[in-house]
Design a protein around this motif. Sequence first.
Motif, PDB file in Angstrom:
ATOM      1  N   ALA A 213      15.217  -5.453   1.772  1.00  0.00           N
ATOM      2  CA  ALA A 213      16.373  -4.570   1.625  1.00  0.00           C
ATOM      3  C   ALA A 213      15.949  -3.112   1.491  1.00  0.00           C
ATOM      4  O   ALA A 213      16.520  -2.215   2.130  1.00  0.00           O
ATOM      5  CB  ALA A 213      17.198  -4.998   0.407  1.00  0.00           C
ATOM      6  N   ILE A 214      14.917  -2.871   0.677  1.00  0.00           N
ATOM      7  CA  ILE A 214      14.433  -1.493   0.502  1.00  0.00           C
ATOM      8  C   ILE A 214      13.869  -0.965   1.809  1.00  0.00           C
ATOM      9  O   ILE A 214      14.148   0.168   2.224  1.00  0.00           O
ATOM     10  CB  ILE A 214      13.375  -1.439  -0.612  1.00  0.00           C
ATOM     11  N   ALA A 215      13.045  -1.801   2.482  1.00  0.00           N
ATOM     12  CA  ALA A 215      12.407  -1.365   3.727  1.00  0.00           C
ATOM     13  C   ALA A 215      13.434  -1.029   4.802  1.00  0.00           C
ATOM     14  O   ALA A 215      13.253  -0.081   5.575  1.00  0.00           O
ATOM     15  CB  ALA A 215      11.461  -2.455   4.227  1.00  0.00           C
ATOM     16  N   LEU A 216      14.510  -1.798   4.867  1.00  0.00           N
ATOM     17  CA  LEU A 216      15.514  -1.579   5.905  1.00  0.00           C
ATOM     18  C   LEU A 216      16.529  -0.505   5.529  1.00  0.00           C
ATOM     19  O   LEU A 216      17.204   0.042   6.415  1.00  0.00           O
ATOM     20  CB  LEU A 216      16.254  -2.890   6.195  1.00  0.00           C
ATOM     21  N   TYR A 217      16.629  -0.194   4.228  1.00  0.00           N
ATOM     22  CA  TYR A 217      17.633   0.778   3.786  1.00  0.00           C
ATOM     23  C   TYR A 217      17.145   2.219   3.907  1.00  0.00           C
ATOM     24  O   TYR A 217      17.891   3.098   4.342  1.00  0.00           O
ATOM     25  CB  TYR A 217      18.033   0.484   2.343  1.00  0.00           C
ATOM     26  N   VAL A 218      15.890   2.466   3.500  1.00  0.00           N
ATOM     27  CA  VAL A 218      15.398   3.845   3.470  1.00  0.00           C
ATOM     28  C   VAL A 218      15.234   4.396   4.882  1.00  0.00           C
ATOM     29  O   VAL A 218      14.968   3.654   5.829  1.00  0.00           O
ATOM     30  CB  VAL A 218      14.066   3.944   2.701  1.00  0.00           C
ATOM     31  N   LYS A 219      15.365   5.696   5.004  1.00  0.00           N
ATOM     32  CA  LYS A 219      15.265   6.379   6.292  1.00  0.00           C
ATOM     33  C   LYS A 219      14.318   7.571   6.158  1.00  0.00           C
ATOM     34  O   LYS A 219      14.087   8.094   5.069  1.00  0.00           O
ATOM     35  CB  LYS A 219      16.632   6.882   6.766  1.00  0.00           C
ATOM     36  N   GLY A 220      13.816   8.007   7.290  1.00  0.00           N
ATOM     37  CA  GLY A 220      13.022   9.229   7.346  1.00  0.00           C
ATOM     38  C   GLY A 220      11.764   9.174   6.497  1.00  0.00           C
ATOM     39  O   GLY A 220      11.146   8.122   6.322  1.00  0.00           O
ATOM     40  N   PRO A 221      11.348  10.321   5.928  1.00  0.00           N
ATOM     41  CA  PRO A 221      10.113  10.380   5.131  1.00  0.00           C
ATOM     42  C   PRO A 221      10.128   9.463   3.906  1.00  0.00           C
ATOM     43  O   PRO A 221       9.069   9.127   3.385  1.00  0.00           O
ATOM     44  CB  PRO A 221      10.042  11.852   4.700  1.00  0.00           C
ATOM     45  N   ALA A 222      11.322   9.049   3.445  1.00  0.00           N
ATOM     46  CA  ALA A 222      11.412   8.165   2.278  1.00  0.00           C
ATOM     47  C   ALA A 222      10.742   6.823   2.529  1.00  0.00           C
ATOM     48  O   ALA A 222      10.347   6.132   1.586  1.00  0.00           O
ATOM     49  CB  ALA A 222      12.878   7.950   1.903  1.00  0.00           C
ATOM     50  N   ALA A 224       7.787   6.317   3.751  1.00  0.00           N
ATOM     51  CA  ALA A 224       6.395   6.399   3.294  1.00  0.00           C
ATOM     52  C   ALA A 224       6.306   6.209   1.779  1.00  0.00           C
ATOM     53  O   ALA A 224       5.383   5.547   1.282  1.00  0.00           O
ATOM     54  CB  ALA A 224       5.794   7.741   3.702  1.00  0.00           C
ATOM     55  N   PHE A 225       7.264   6.768   1.043  1.00  0.00           N
ATOM     56  CA  PHE A 225       7.258   6.631  -0.420  1.00  0.00           C
ATOM     57  C   PHE A 225       7.617   5.207  -0.860  1.00  0.00           C
ATOM     58  O   PHE A 225       7.191   4.757  -1.924  1.00  0.00           O
ATOM     59  CB  PHE A 225       8.230   7.633  -1.045  1.00  0.00           C
ATOM     60  N   ALA A 226       8.387   4.523  -0.038  1.00  0.00           N
ATOM     61  CA  ALA A 226       8.796   3.149  -0.381  1.00  0.00           C
ATOM     62  C   ALA A 226       7.748   2.120   0.014  1.00  0.00           C
ATOM     63  O   ALA A 226       7.885   0.940  -0.327  1.00  0.00           O
ATOM     64  CB  ALA A 226      10.122   2.819   0.303  1.00  0.00           C
ATOM     65  N   LEU A 227       6.699   2.555   0.720  1.00  0.00           N
ATOM     66  CA  LEU A 227       5.713   1.612   1.257  1.00  0.00           C
ATOM     67  C   LEU A 227       5.044   0.781   0.173  1.00  0.00           C
ATOM     68  O   LEU A 227       4.993  -0.457   0.269  1.00  0.00           O
ATOM     69  CB  LEU A 227       4.646   2.381   2.057  1.00  0.00           C
ATOM     70  N   PHE A 228       4.536   1.435  -0.874  1.00  0.00           N
ATOM     71  CA  PHE A 228       3.784   0.704  -1.913  1.00  0.00           C
ATOM     72  C   PHE A 228       4.660  -0.311  -2.652  1.00  0.00           C
ATOM     73  O   PHE A 228       4.266  -1.485  -2.766  1.00  0.00           O
ATOM     74  CB  PHE A 228       3.152   1.682  -2.898  1.00  0.00           C
ATOM     75  N   PRO A 229       5.839   0.078  -3.155  1.00  0.00           N
ATOM     76  CA  PRO A 229       6.664  -0.926  -3.845  1.00  0.00           C
ATOM     77  C   PRO A 229       7.103  -2.069  -2.928  1.00  0.00           C
ATOM     78  O   PRO A 229       7.157  -3.223  -3.355  1.00  0.00           O
ATOM     79  CB  PRO A 229       7.865  -0.125  -4.359  1.00  0.00           C
ATOM     80  N   VAL A 230       7.407  -1.763  -1.662  1.00  0.00           N
ATOM     81  CA  VAL A 230       7.834  -2.808  -0.727  1.00  0.00           C
ATOM     82  C   VAL A 230       6.698  -3.794  -0.476  1.00  0.00           C
ATOM     83  O   VAL A 230       6.897  -5.014  -0.517  1.00  0.00           O
ATOM     84  CB  VAL A 230       8.317  -2.182   0.602  1.00  0.00           C
ATOM     85  N   VAL A 231       5.493  -3.266  -0.216  1.00  0.00           N
ATOM     86  CA  VAL A 231       4.335  -4.133   0.039  1.00  0.00           C
ATOM     87  C   VAL A 231       4.045  -5.014  -1.171  1.00  0.00           C
ATOM     88  O   VAL A 231       3.765  -6.213  -1.041  1.00  0.00           O
ATOM     89  CB  VAL A 231       3.103  -3.290   0.408  1.00  0.00           C
ATOM     90  N   THR A 232       4.114  -4.422  -2.364  1.00  0.00           N
ATOM     91  CA  THR A 232       3.867  -5.189  -3.596  1.00  0.00           C
ATOM     92  C   THR A 232       4.872  -6.318  -3.759  1.00  0.00           C
ATOM     93  O   THR A 232       4.502  -7.468  -4.043  1.00  0.00           O
ATOM     94  CB  THR A 232       3.924  -4.252  -4.818  1.00  0.00           C
ATOM     95  N   LEU A 233       6.148  -6.013  -3.590  1.00  0.00           N
ATOM     96  CA  LEU A 233       7.199  -7.030  -3.727  1.00  0.00           C
ATOM     97  C   LEU A 233       7.024  -8.151  -2.710  1.00  0.00           C
ATOM     98  O   LEU A 233       7.125  -9.340  -3.052  1.00  0.00           O
ATOM     99  CB  LEU A 233       8.575  -6.379  -3.547  1.00  0.00           C
TER     100      LEU A 233
END
Length: 626
Positions: A213-222, A224-233
């Motif tokens: 959900a996070i990976a598909l929701y965020v757009k643009g430069p965000a 890159a910032f969501a990468l670590f939490p998404v990968v961990t989850l």
Amino acid sequence: MTFRQFAFNNVFRNKRLYVAYFLSSVFTVMVFFTFLNFAFHPGLNGEGIHPSVTKGMSVAGGIIYVFSFFFILYSMSSFLQSRKKEFGVLMIQGMSNQQIRWMVFLENMVIGFFATVIGIALGLVFSKAILLIAENVLVLDGSLSFYFPMKALIVTFISFMILFFFISIFVTFVLRTKKLVKLIKGDKIGKSEPKASIWLTVIAVLLVGSGYAIALYVKGPAVAFALFPVVTLVIIGTYFLFTQLNVYVVRKLKESERLFWKKTNMLLFSDLSYRMKDNARAFFMVAIISTVAFSAIGTLVGLNSYLTSGLKSAHPISFVYTAEEAEENNNEINKIEQTLDQYDLTYDKAEIELNYYNQNEDSILITTAETYNAFARITGEKEIDLKDTQVAVVEQSSGNMLVPQANLENSFITLEDGTNANVDKNLLGIAKPNVLPEVMHYYIVGDHIYEQLSSPEHTKKVIGWQVQNGDKDKLIAAGQKVSKEFPGIMAIDHAVHDINKMWSPIMFVGLFIGIVFFVSAGSFLYFRLYTDLDDDKEKFMAISKIGLTTKEMNSVIGKQITLLFFAPIIVAIIHGAVALTALSHMFGYNLFTESAIVLGSFFVIQVVYFIIVRYFYTKQVRLAVE
């Protein structure tokens, strides 16, 4: 016979036992040598090669080598797992723990030496073919002629002898011979029914789902910032997915009497929960490694498409000359046209002036429909018509995707007398953003509005030449020549060629890494499958005595291998699809085609691998039964 001779003969007299581990080691050496043969080629280390390419290949070589260490270590551990009974017999005959460790060390060094030599030899055999493929894939000024890769040979031999030496020491250090009864009986010792926690099952679904959900929701430069939490989850969720959810699903399927008692499903489900539990870690590793391979290759292919297609979309005119001042430089323009004539290029030409005005403390292009239509005509775009008092806004070009799109529906421009002219919402989208050479948003206004603007801050003189008979090689050559002489010109075909020239070696290196990761993932499944081979032989030999036909046996084995091979791969494909979708959201560029090609190609390879493994596995079980 000395102990060294015993260890040496043990390897050569038990070829079937050692062949899987030996072949996986040979393949790893061959891939590493082939990569070094490519990386050390004189054609990729001379002038015209971007320094980032050389650095990228050095990093990639390190990644392949480190991964080779863990891959061979895992292969070795799986190989030793299948030799428990052999160690038990040797202990009965009086061999001590220390002698077993010394035997394993010597055997591994023998296998490592011959695997290294044969892997290098195979790499030499296929080196010319690899260089020919690379020469056709890469964008190079010269050719990748065959050469004797002495440096690659020496580096590969020394590197892998060191690797096998440390793996041998590590394995002998951690090797623990269990109690004799456990070694002899092996997997015949009973196991308790695997259990799955409903809470951990729910957590697995929530973790993976929230990561998606996070990976598909965020757009643009965000992104890159969501990468670590998404990968961990996703990683944690994937682990619980295979250790808990798989077992839970199998138990629920077994509870369905209609399904459980249908045909041979009882045989399939009887030990499926055990296999799911035993193979959970292997499934997890395969899913994560395959996801990395999918994402890495997909990212490289996607970035290449983004850089080239995005650049072409943002600059549809073959040659665009921009002078920061409005004064014409007829000498430069004449030389550019002489170069185009020299390469027999026919073209349509348009000349315009672009005026930039101070609007809300920002310099923004404001122009007329007549100016826009001059470039629209030579690019084949639809011309526009505005009334005297209309104001249209043109969205930013796709060539500047990382800049957030501004909401300009309610914007306005300020006239010289201080009044405002509002944007006409009915004109949104009337003009294409890539017609004029301006990547940020700009305004097109009617003649009456244009006359009421204050004096422009600065003016650009822009001339475009749209080639009509464009031969690609001629366009690149002409672009290279004029780009060297005139810094103010944009030759799109030459610019794309330069990007491909720098990017193609990185693509080729990424393909190597992806292949290593993916084949390694398949090998993990292969080792796990063949660990259970002896058990399957005994089980089907016993069941065949009470009426199980060969056709039914093949069906059960086929279903088991299908679940083993495709459960982690399907999860990895879904992970990869989400990751590549997030990448497309980051750049605002549709990567569906590129993602489908990458994921589809890997899936086809896995299907072929599955068919081969199923055939030989089923054949061995069938021969044992017959």
